[in-house]
Structures are given as C-alpha cells and as structure tokens.
Design an enzyme around this catalytic site. Structure first.
Site, PDB file in Angstrom:
ATOM      1  N   ASP A   1      -9.889   3.009  -3.931  1.00  0.00           N
ATOM      2  CA  ASP A   1     -10.562   1.817  -3.427  1.00  0.00           C
ATOM      3  C   ASP A   1     -11.988   1.753  -3.966  1.00  0.00           C
ATOM      4  O   ASP A   1     -12.722   2.750  -3.950  1.00  0.00           O
ATOM      5  CB  ASP A   1     -10.625   1.831  -1.901  1.00  0.00           C
TER       6      ASP A   1
ATOM      7  N   ASP B   1       0.833  -1.191   0.000  1.00  0.00           N
ATOM      8  CA  ASP B   1       0.000   0.000   0.000  1.00  0.00           C
ATOM      9  C   ASP B   1       0.876   1.253   0.000  1.00  0.00           C
ATOM     10  O   ASP B   1       2.114   1.177   0.048  1.00  0.00           O
ATOM     11  CB  ASP B   1      -0.926  -0.041   1.224  1.00  0.00           C
TER      12      ASP B   1
ATOM     13  N   GLU C   1      -0.749   2.056  -5.146  1.00  0.00           N
ATOM     14  CA  GLU C   1      -0.690   3.500  -4.914  1.00  0.00           C
ATOM     15  C   GLU C   1      -1.828   4.210  -5.650  1.00  0.00           C
ATOM     16  O   GLU C   1      -1.773   5.427  -5.853  1.00  0.00           O
ATOM     17  CB  GLU C   1       0.688   4.062  -5.272  1.00  0.00           C
ATOM     18  N   TRP C   2      -2.869   3.448  -6.018  1.00  0.00           N
ATOM     19  CA  TRP C   2      -4.157   3.955  -6.512  1.00  0.00           C
ATOM     20  C   TRP C   2      -4.053   4.756  -7.807  1.00  0.00           C
ATOM     21  O   TRP C   2      -4.915   5.585  -8.100  1.00  0.00           O
ATOM     22  CB  TRP C   2      -4.851   4.806  -5.432  1.00  0.00           C
ATOM     23  N   GLY C   3      -3.006   4.526  -8.579  1.00  0.00           N
ATOM     24  CA  GLY C   3      -2.850   5.235  -9.845  1.00  0.00           C
ATOM     25  C   GLY C   3      -2.301   6.630  -9.711  1.00  0.00           C
ATOM     26  O   GLY C   3      -2.172   7.346 -10.702  1.00  0.00           O
TER      27      GLY C   3
END
Length: 663
Positions: A247, A186, A225-227
């Site tokens: 998320d 994460d 890292e969510w883009g």
C-alpha cells in the site's frame, strides 16, 4: 522454476521477412498447426492501422481519505463532486467502494446481507445512483474468508467473514446483479490462510466469466495481493490490473516520497502490460495532506509514464482548484491514457539518479519522455532520440505540464530538472526502421521462428491480426522459454480487416522464437504478421556461463532486494539482460545491481537497489572472468551447470564455471 514449452506444430513453412515493412531482408520460418482453417484473404504486409485498447482505469477510491468509514452519504457526495469538479469529464469514471462497506453477514443461502442503515435500499440503490451520474461503480472483497479490515481494523471494529472464499461465483454474480462494474479483490485473508496467489486469482477469474455468462454483465477485476505472488508473470488476461507492491498510504501515515518512488519502481514490468492489462502501483496520493503541488505533479508524472491506473484517493468534495488542475491536466492524462496501452521503460541513466524514461505512444514517431531527477540537487538531463527507437533526425518537443512547445531539436534534448522532480514531455520524431515477419499461411495462431535481434533488450512488437467478431478475442504469446502472456485482440470490423495491437517483448541477441497459441474458451484471432523494432536504451547483454552455456537469471522475474541469481536456460528475458555501465555496475531491470553481499560468510551474490557502493562494482576481464573489488570471481557454485545453480563469489581459479561471455 519450470519453463516448459508446449510443442504442437507439425510442419514448417518458409515465408518472407520484410525490413521496415517494405524491402525483403531475409528469410524466417513459421511453424504451423495442420488443422488451421483457410482464410479468404491475407494482407500483403503488416498493417499500420493501430487498434485502441482499453486504457488504464481512471476514477476515485474511498480508502485513502475515508478508510472504513463509508456509507451512502459519503459515496454520493464524492460521486457528485467528481461530476461538478470536472473530473468525470476529464475521464475519472469509477467510484470505488473500498473495505468497510460490508460487515460480513450472509443469509441462509449464503447471499450477502447488507446493513441498510449504511446503505438504504441496499447496494443496487447506490450503484444506480452512481450510474445516473454517468459514472461507473466498483466494490471491494477479499480472496480469503476475511477482508483486511478484520486483521487491520480502521475507524470501525473488525468484522469477520468479509471475504468471498467459498462464494466466488455467488458473490461475483451478486455484484453484477447489483450493477457494479469493477471489483477489487484483496488478499489479507488469502495470506493468512496461505492460499496460492496464482491458483486463487485464476479461480476467481474463471468464476467471473461464469458469473458473466449468467448475468450478462462484466466486472473489471483488480487483483490486490501486493506483488507477493509475482502477478506480472501470470495475471494478464485473468485480471485487468494487478497490484505490484505494498500500500502506498496507510491510515495515519503521511505521504512519503520514498514510498512513491518504491511503488513506481516495483510496477515496471513492461512485457506484462499491454492490450488493456495493467500493472498497478496503487491509488494516487495527489491532494492528500502532506504533498506539495510539485510533489503532486511528480506523482502524476510517474503514474502517467508508467501507464498506471489513476484512482484518486483525495476528498474530491473539498479539494483545491490547484489539486483539481493537477489531476485533470489533459496532456498528462493523454500520456497515461494513450490508446496503444504500453508502459514506459527506462532508456538512460548517464549519471546516477538522473533517469530518462520513454513510452511509445500511438501514431508514428510519437513518444512520451520523463526526465526524472532522483537526487537532491537540480541537474541537466538529456534524452537522446536514438535511445527511444527514433532516428536522430529533428524532433519536436512539448512540455506536458505547461502545455507549451519547447521547439525542434536534432539528435537530443537537454533541460534542467529540479531536485526530486520530473519533467514530462511529448516528442514527435521519425520512427526508426524495424523488421516485419509476415505469415502467408492459413493458420490463425502461428509460431514465428528466427525473429532476429542484433542486441538483447526490450523491443516494440506490433501484431497484425483480424477479429471479425463484436468482442475481443484472446491468444497467448510466448517468447523463447519466457512466461506466456494472454493478449487481447479487439474487434477489427470484419474477418478480412487487419489492424495492429502492440506490446513490449524482451528478446535475446540473435534468433528468437515467438509462439502464439489458443486460449481455452476463447475463439482465436487471425494473427498475420509481426513488426519488431528496437528500443536501444534498454539494450544489454546476457551473462552466459562458459561451462554451462546457461544464463545468469533472476528466478521468476523476482524484483525484491536480496534475490539470489542462478543459472537457467537462456531465453532473452528481462531477468537475464544486464547493462554494464560506466560506473562498473551490472544492472538488471534498469534499477537492480548485481551486489556482492556484505556479510560474515562473504561469498553471497544478490540483486539490490543500485546505490553506488563498492560492493556493486564489477570488472569484466578479457579472459571471461568477472571480479568484485576484492578480486573474487563470479562463480557457478560447486562447478555445477544445471538449471537452478546459485551464483557465489569465490577465489579465482581459472575454471570454466568462473568464466562468462556477455552475449
């Protein structure tokens, strides 16, 4: 951004170009390093024997149902249920522990200390138990000093120091020694510390290789890292999968259709997904309270056509038979797990919200097709064979959800699709012709020059290669001045046995250069030939400035609403390819419209979700100007011509910085 191209070749050799792998169609040039070792044999033409690549991971992850409240009892229960329900037999192999397994304690040596009240006997015991079920096991950490549970505590008090910063190789060795097979990394701590995403995750990838050299085990790396750091530009080959968006479900949140659509859209980066590396739109919500059976099937259709990782997040021990059947439908899973390992791409949207996606499958003339109705009313949607890269000859159609044949159809197939739903099909037709570019030199990582495309767009590229070792080898590929991607080449059996792997590449209209290069620390495969085939539904055009001879460009393949276009050297990238449709829109990436930003200043231009508004209508004129509905011209700001020049709207003055060619 910098798009510097390394030039390492020293001589030029002329070779044959075989149209469709058979007849001589013209000439291409290959640039070759002088130091290449000679080979004992070369194939006469491109191979048609495809190599199966590592499919997207399938399994179960703890977060969406249990959040931080996990211990050995919860995990053992879910592992048992994966087996007893038949999900494991269907391919769901990973049991992934998310945040909450560790409370951040380390000993004097910096080694992780586990709470044995939660994990009796330690983490190796739970890993061994999961392995005894014939399953694999994954674990969670953060790239920074603290995991997400420290900043966003859920079901347990926040625990500090649950990240791996300062202990990258040490923790990865620990996970491997415990027997873990997969690690999700994460970025909550990394974000708070303002770490650079690309630098940090590449360091972790290097540490993972070093840890494997010590332990003899490997870990699948999931970058999360969510883009935010645009990982589709750099993550392939350093990680195995990378999150492309936020998320999909947070604690106490009901599953939302809009979020499902958003995460699907954000995950479509087809050039990055190939040879065992995957864009990750996040865990599945199938079976989580709040979704109907129809929505669960839609969810699976979206993730399957995208070739996304399938990590179930429901409570497997209590799921209904209906949920189980949706998660284990063999024909839907076959689309997702196809051995070619490619991503589906949008090939048509004749009417707004009625979309067609096509995915190239293994074999010849095989496609998966998703007819996706994003509107509020049922509607007919048509898929044309030509848009998929097939000929217009008769093709057979099968419904993957009902597992029934629809019949044979000439040219196209039309069916009704309910509102906010999708129909998932497989199509067997006749492959359209392509062009083969063959290397007859002794080099292993060639440069293919003059790869010719009649239109700008996404192309299917089959790479013929040999790898006589027992493990996959790596090389980079770069098209024109676009980003380099690491490509994995699985073993072929011997140094003289040639097979193919596939990828999707974005080519400019006209001549293109495709360069292969060695990857540090990896022995290169012998790359021998390319077969290039159009996927016509993706075709578009570059917008080339008359004054600059540079292209309208979305910097760094950014996908976020509000990103401003700029001028940059033309490279044929997807971020430089626009489709002009009948609705007067100029569309990039398949879903972002060139947008005349509605604000007080009144001169901004950006990309935005296509919504049909008047500020997304443009007229392309015969004199080269492109105007919005207010009559303002698309303008290279300040008459500048340099890379990075931003585009605006300005009063039309007939100047060269306001004139464009669609090429």
């Amino acid at each position: 951004m910098s798009r510097t191209v390394a030039r390492s070749w020293t001589r030029r050799i002329t070779v044959r170009v075989l149209a469709a792998g058979v007849a001589v169609a013209g000439l291409a040039t290959l640039d070759r390093p002088e130091s290449s070792a000679p080979l004992s044999a070369e194939p006469a033409a491109v191979s048609t024997s495809q190599t199966g690549v590592t499919p997207p991971p399938m399994g179960w992850a703890s977060w969406n149902s249990f959040f931080s409240s996990i211990d050995h009892n919860v995990i053992k229960q879910q592992a048992d249920a994966l087996v007893s329900s038949g999900m494991a037999a269907a391919g769901y192999k990973y049991v992934n522990l998310d945040d909450g397994w560790w409370q951040g304690q380390r000993d004097a040596n910096g080694d992780i200390v586990v709470d044995e009240n939660l994990w009796p006997g330690g983490m190796k015991v739970i890993a061994d138990y999961i392995h005894s079920k014939g399953l694999k096991v994954g674990i969670y950490t953060d790239a920074g000093q603290n995991g997400c549970g420290y900043y966003y505590p859920t079901t347990r008090p926040k625990a500090p120091n649950t990240g791996m910063e300062g202990h990258y190789q040490q923790d990865l060795e620990t996970f491997q020694r415990w027997g873990f097979d997969y690690v999700k990394i994460d970025f909550c701590g990394g974000r708070e510390e303002r770490l650079d995403q690309e630098t940090t995750y590449k360091q972790i990838g290097t540490a993972n290789e070093a840890a494997s050299a010590v332990t003899g085990r490997k870990l699948v790396l999931s970058f999360c890292e969510w883009g935010s750091g645009l990982p589709w530009n750099w993550a392939p080959g350093y990680g195995d999968l990378w999150r492309t968006s936020v998320d999909i479900l947070q604690k106490d949140e009901t599953p939302q259709l809009t979020k499902m659509y958003y995460n699907f859209d954000e995950a479509l980066h087809p050039a990055a997904q190939h040879t065992g590396y995957y864009n990750d739109p996040d865990m599945l919500m199938v079976g989580v309270s709040g979704l109907t059976a129809a929505r669960n099937r839609l969810h699976m259709s979206l993730w399957s056509i995208a070739g996304a990782p399938l990590l179930a997040g429901n409570n497997v021990a209590t799921m209904s038979a209906e949920t189980r059947d949706i998660l284990t439908n063999p024909e839907v899973l076959a689309v997702n797990q196809d051995p070619r390992g490619l991503q589906g791409v949008k090939v048509a949207e004749d009417t707004r919200g009625l979309q067609v996606y096509g995915k190239v499958l293994s074999g010849t003339g095989k496609r998966a097709v998703m007819l996706f109705n994003r509107t509020g009313s049922a509607a007919n949607i048509t898929v044309r064979w030509a848009d998929l890269g097939l000929t217009s000859a008769s093709a057979t159609v099968r419904n993957a959800w009902t597992r029934t044949d629809a019949g044979s159809f000439e040219t196209s197939y039309t069916t009704s699709v309910p509102a906010n739903d999708a129909v998932l099909l497989t199509v067997s037709g006749t492959e359209a012709s392509g062009s083969t570019y063959e290397d007859t030199t002794t080099a292993t990582t060639p440069t293919f020059s003059n790869i010719t495309a009649s239109t700008a767009g996404t192309k299917l590229v089959d790479i013929t290669y040999a790898n006589g070792s027992s493990t996959a080898r790596k090389a980079t590929i770069q098209v024109n001045g676009q980003y380099k991607y690491v490509v994995a080449f699985p073993p072929t059996g011997s140094a003289t046995t040639y097979r193919t792997v596939s990828l999707l590449a974005h080519l400019a209209k006209g001549a293109n250069t495709v360069r292969f290069a060695a990857v540090s620390g990896s022995t290169t495969p012998d790359i021998d030939a390319l077969r290039v085939q159009a996927i016509p539904g993706t075709d578009g055009a570059a917008l080339v400035g008359a004054a600059s001879d540079r292209c309208v460009d979305i910097d760094k393949n950014a996908h976020i609403n509000g990103t401003k276009p700029q001028l940059w050297d033309c490279s044929g990238g997807r971020n430089q390819t626009f489709q002009q449709n009948s609705r007067g829109e100029l569309v990039v990436y398949g879903d972002k419209c060139l947008d005349a930003v509605d604000d007080d200043k009144g001169d901004k231009v950006a990309i935005w979700d296509c919504h049909g508004g008047a500020n997304q209508k443009w007229t392309v004129h015969s004199d080269g100007t492109i105007t919005d509905l207010n009559g303002n011209c698309l303008d290279a700001s300040g008459s500048a011509t340099a890379n990075g020049t931003q585009l605006i709207r300005w009063q039309c003055k007939g100047q060269a910085n306001q004139k464009w060619t669609l090429r």
